[in-house]
Motif scaffolding. Structure first.
Motif, PDB file in Angstrom:
ATOM      1  N   GLN A 291       1.191  -1.347  -0.382  1.00  0.00           N
ATOM      2  CA  GLN A 291       0.144  -0.168  -0.124  1.00  0.00           C
ATOM      3  C   GLN A 291       0.789   1.185   0.491  1.00  0.00           C
ATOM      4  O   GLN A 291       1.846   1.164   0.751  1.00  0.00           O
ATOM      5  CB  GLN A 291      -1.080  -0.133   0.987  1.00  0.00           C
ATOM      6  CG  GLN A 291      -1.957  -0.932   1.500  1.00  0.00           C
ATOM      7  CD  GLN A 291      -2.558  -1.355   0.997  1.00  0.00           C
ATOM      8  OE1 GLN A 291      -3.205  -0.340  -0.257  1.00  0.00           O
ATOM      9  NE2 GLN A 291      -3.070  -2.598  -0.369  1.00  0.00           N
ATOM     10  N   ILE A 292       0.588   1.729  -1.165  1.00  0.00           N
ATOM     11  CA  ILE A 292       1.901   3.393  -1.571  1.00  0.00           C
ATOM     12  C   ILE A 292       1.290   4.264  -1.228  1.00  0.00           C
ATOM     13  O   ILE A 292      -0.035   4.489  -1.938  1.00  0.00           O
ATOM     14  CB  ILE A 292       2.449   3.526  -2.449  1.00  0.00           C
ATOM     15  CG1 ILE A 292       3.199   1.635  -2.136  1.00  0.00           C
ATOM     16  CG2 ILE A 292       2.830   4.534  -2.684  1.00  0.00           C
ATOM     17  CD1 ILE A 292       4.231   1.501  -3.418  1.00  0.00           C
ATOM     18  N   PRO A 293       1.037   5.460  -0.354  1.00  0.00           N
ATOM     19  CA  PRO A 293       0.266   6.622  -0.392  1.00  0.00           C
ATOM     20  C   PRO A 293       0.029   7.900  -1.575  1.00  0.00           C
ATOM     21  O   PRO A 293       1.914   7.952  -1.378  1.00  0.00           O
ATOM     22  CB  PRO A 293       0.554   7.207   1.184  1.00  0.00           C
ATOM     23  CG  PRO A 293       2.088   6.928   1.310  1.00  0.00           C
ATOM     24  CD  PRO A 293       1.960   5.457   0.656  1.00  0.00           C
ATOM     25  N   VAL A 294      -0.822   8.242  -2.466  1.00  0.00           N
ATOM     26  CA  VAL A 294      -0.254   8.706  -3.639  1.00  0.00           C
ATOM     27  C   VAL A 294      -0.729  10.265  -3.148  1.00  0.00           C
ATOM     28  O   VAL A 294      -2.284  10.205  -2.880  1.00  0.00           O
ATOM     29  CB  VAL A 294      -0.407   8.817  -4.734  1.00  0.00           C
ATOM     30  CG1 VAL A 294      -0.255   8.948  -6.037  1.00  0.00           C
ATOM     31  CG2 VAL A 294       0.002   7.585  -4.953  1.00  0.00           C
ATOM     32  N   PRO A 295      -0.336  11.150  -3.191  1.00  0.00           N
ATOM     33  CA  PRO A 295      -0.980  12.544  -2.927  1.00  0.00           C
ATOM     34  C   PRO A 295      -1.206  12.894  -4.320  1.00  0.00           C
ATOM     35  O   PRO A 295      -1.263  12.551  -5.123  1.00  0.00           O
ATOM     36  CB  PRO A 295       0.493  13.541  -2.714  1.00  0.00           C
ATOM     37  CG  PRO A 295       1.516  12.589  -3.543  1.00  0.00           C
ATOM     38  CD  PRO A 295       1.627  11.399  -3.656  1.00  0.00           C
ATOM     39  N   LEU A 296      -2.799  13.074  -4.126  1.00  0.00           N
ATOM     40  CA  LEU A 296      -3.709  14.130  -4.838  1.00  0.00           C
ATOM     41  C   LEU A 296      -3.277  15.574  -4.865  1.00  0.00           C
ATOM     42  O   LEU A 296      -3.213  16.181  -4.118  1.00  0.00           O
ATOM     43  CB  LEU A 296      -5.719  13.496  -4.129  1.00  0.00           C
ATOM     44  CG  LEU A 296      -5.234  12.219  -4.014  1.00  0.00           C
ATOM     45  CD1 LEU A 296      -6.878  12.568  -3.390  1.00  0.00           C
ATOM     46  CD2 LEU A 296      -4.974  11.232  -4.901  1.00  0.00           C
ATOM     47  N   GLY A 297      -4.219  15.875  -6.386  1.00  0.00           N
ATOM     48  CA  GLY A 297      -4.567  17.261  -7.155  1.00  0.00           C
ATOM     49  C   GLY A 297      -5.514  17.190  -6.074  1.00  0.00           C
ATOM     50  O   GLY A 297      -6.577  17.428  -5.549  1.00  0.00           O
ATOM     51  N   THR A 356      -0.738   7.020   7.097  1.00  0.00           N
ATOM     52  CA  THR A 356       0.324   7.778   7.818  1.00  0.00           C
ATOM     53  C   THR A 356       0.824   6.317   8.016  1.00  0.00           C
ATOM     54  O   THR A 356       2.406   6.161   8.354  1.00  0.00           O
ATOM     55  CB  THR A 356       0.054   8.084   8.937  1.00  0.00           C
ATOM     56  OG1 THR A 356      -1.249   8.855   8.985  1.00  0.00           O
ATOM     57  CG2 THR A 356       0.499   8.319   9.898  1.00  0.00           C
ATOM     58  N   THR A 357       0.573   4.805   8.403  1.00  0.00           N
ATOM     59  CA  THR A 357       0.727   4.211   8.499  1.00  0.00           C
ATOM     60  C   THR A 357       1.820   3.707   7.346  1.00  0.00           C
ATOM     61  O   THR A 357       3.065   2.293   7.632  1.00  0.00           O
ATOM     62  CB  THR A 357      -0.113   2.554   8.702  1.00  0.00           C
ATOM     63  OG1 THR A 357      -0.938   2.986   9.562  1.00  0.00           O
ATOM     64  CG2 THR A 357       0.213   0.974   8.883  1.00  0.00           C
ATOM     65  N   ALA A 358       1.048   3.196   6.023  1.00  0.00           N
ATOM     66  CA  ALA A 358       1.719   3.192   4.679  1.00  0.00           C
ATOM     67  C   ALA A 358       2.827   3.364   3.986  1.00  0.00           C
ATOM     68  O   ALA A 358       3.934   3.816   3.189  1.00  0.00           O
ATOM     69  CB  ALA A 358       0.632   2.866   3.758  1.00  0.00           C
TER      70      ALA A 358
END
Length: 371
Positions: A291-297, A356-358
């Protein structure tokens, strides 16, 4: 027992006379001529003889006012109006005015051409108007030429000065001259490049309308958008929740119904998540998906938030019937988001906790094939 009477002799002795016609029925007191001699026109023999000295109904007309006033003045011993005065004959006026002579009746033209004009015109012995006003003009006091009133009725110089001073005090102040120019300020140049899109609608309203559109029916989505904004405009002010804070700088709750577009924008931007979770298989060197967090526009964040709101509105029950029930449910969900009662807040919190976890997996995501 008496013998029966025979009615036949009695019937023979009666005389029957036919009823006269209404045409020849005599009228009491009216003498009618013999039949066949009726006339529908007058005859000299039937007219009454006129007596000598008799006058008809139109022969004794009322005298003119001036003539009657002259008789009364003669009886009272006063000087009455001058009814014997003579005026200028019409023929004399026409003889000196060529334009008036052309417009005159044919009878006067013939009289002037035959030599019966100004030379042979006899002065008139009567006058059809009264000259009483000319006499009274000598007895009236002198009047002001501008107002037509006697000097005794005109205000003095002091009164005029006082009146002018009062009028100057009570006179309304001249309104400030309106600034001419554009009603709204001109946009800053250069204009932002937005491709071929127009700036007719607010960006949030346009994006939300497109998200609600189904099967390409944008007119239906626009109608639903109008119902949502109208509901937000007429709804009572919301109650902010301390557990679900909105964006910093949010206006007071009483101001939101006055600006429904701001109401909708505040609800969407407050609920919008800052990131999303992307599953990437083999990022750590095996078959396990990380699970990789990706920022959003900005537009991605608003799309995610409104998608959650649409899912929650579709699960609600309608409070009535009609084509506007879906729009009313969406408006209720917007109000619930602002008040902190929507389930979208829990989804947002779950996404942020998982991100936050990933966040440790970010180093594996940079080694993969996608960068």
């Amino acid at each position: 027992m008496p013998s029966a009477m025979n009615p036949i002799p009695a019937v023979r002795s009666l005389a029957f006379r036919p009823r006269p016609s209404s045409r020849f029925r005599p009228v009491i007191g009216v003498k009618r001529p013999a039949i066949g001699i009726c006339r529908t026109f007058a005859d000299k023999s039937t007219l009454p003889e006129a007596k000598e000295g008799a006058t008809g109904p139109n022969m004794e007309q009322a005298e003119h006012v001036s003539e009657e006033a002259a008789k009364v003045a003669n009886v009272m011993g006063d000087e009455g109006p001058d009814i014997e005065g003579t005026g200028t004959p019409v023929q004399e006026i026409l003889a000196g005015d060529k334009e008036a002579r052309e417009q005159a009746p044919k009878v006067m033209k013939d009289a002037i051409s035959a030599g019966k004009g100004a030379q042979n015109a006899k002065p008139s012995t009567g006058r059809s108007f009264s000259t009483m006003a000319r006499r009274r003009a000598d007895m009236t006091p002198a009047m002001d030429d501008s107002t037509g009133l006697p000097p005794s009725m005109l205000p003095s110089a002091e009164q005029r000065a006082l009146y002018a001073q009062e009028q100057q005090i009570l006179a309304p102040q001249p309104a400030q001259e309106e600034k001419k120019g554009h009603k709204f300020p001109l946009p800053a140049l250069p204009l932002p490049s937005n491709g071929n899109k127009d700036h007719r609608y607010d960006p949030v309203v346009e994006q939300v309308t497109n998200l609600m559109m189904l099967h390409g029916k944008k007119s239906v989505a626009q109608r639903n958008m109008a119902v949502i904004l109208s509901t937000l405009r007429t709804a009572p002010p919301p109650t902010y929740s301390a557990l679900r804070p909105l964006l910093p700088g949010a206006p007071p709750a009483s101001h939101l119904p006055l600006h429904p577009v701001l109401y909708l924008t505040l609800a969407i931007d407050s609920l919008a998540p800052l990131l999303r979770i992307r599953s990437q298989r083999g990022a750590a060197g095996g078959g396990v998906a990380l699970q990789i967090p990706v920022p959003l526009g900005l537009r991605q964040r608003r799309r995610t938030a409104f998608t959650w709101m649409l899912d929650a509105a579709s699960k609600k029950k309608s409070r009535g019937s009609g084509n506007d029930q879906f729009a009313l449910r969406v408006a209720d969900e917007v109000i619930a988001v602002v008040e902190g009662r929507s389930g979208g807040w829990e989804k947002r919190a779950a996404v942020h906790r998982l991100g936050t976890t990933a966040r440790i997996n970010l180093k594996f995501g940079s080694r993969g094939g996608r960068r």
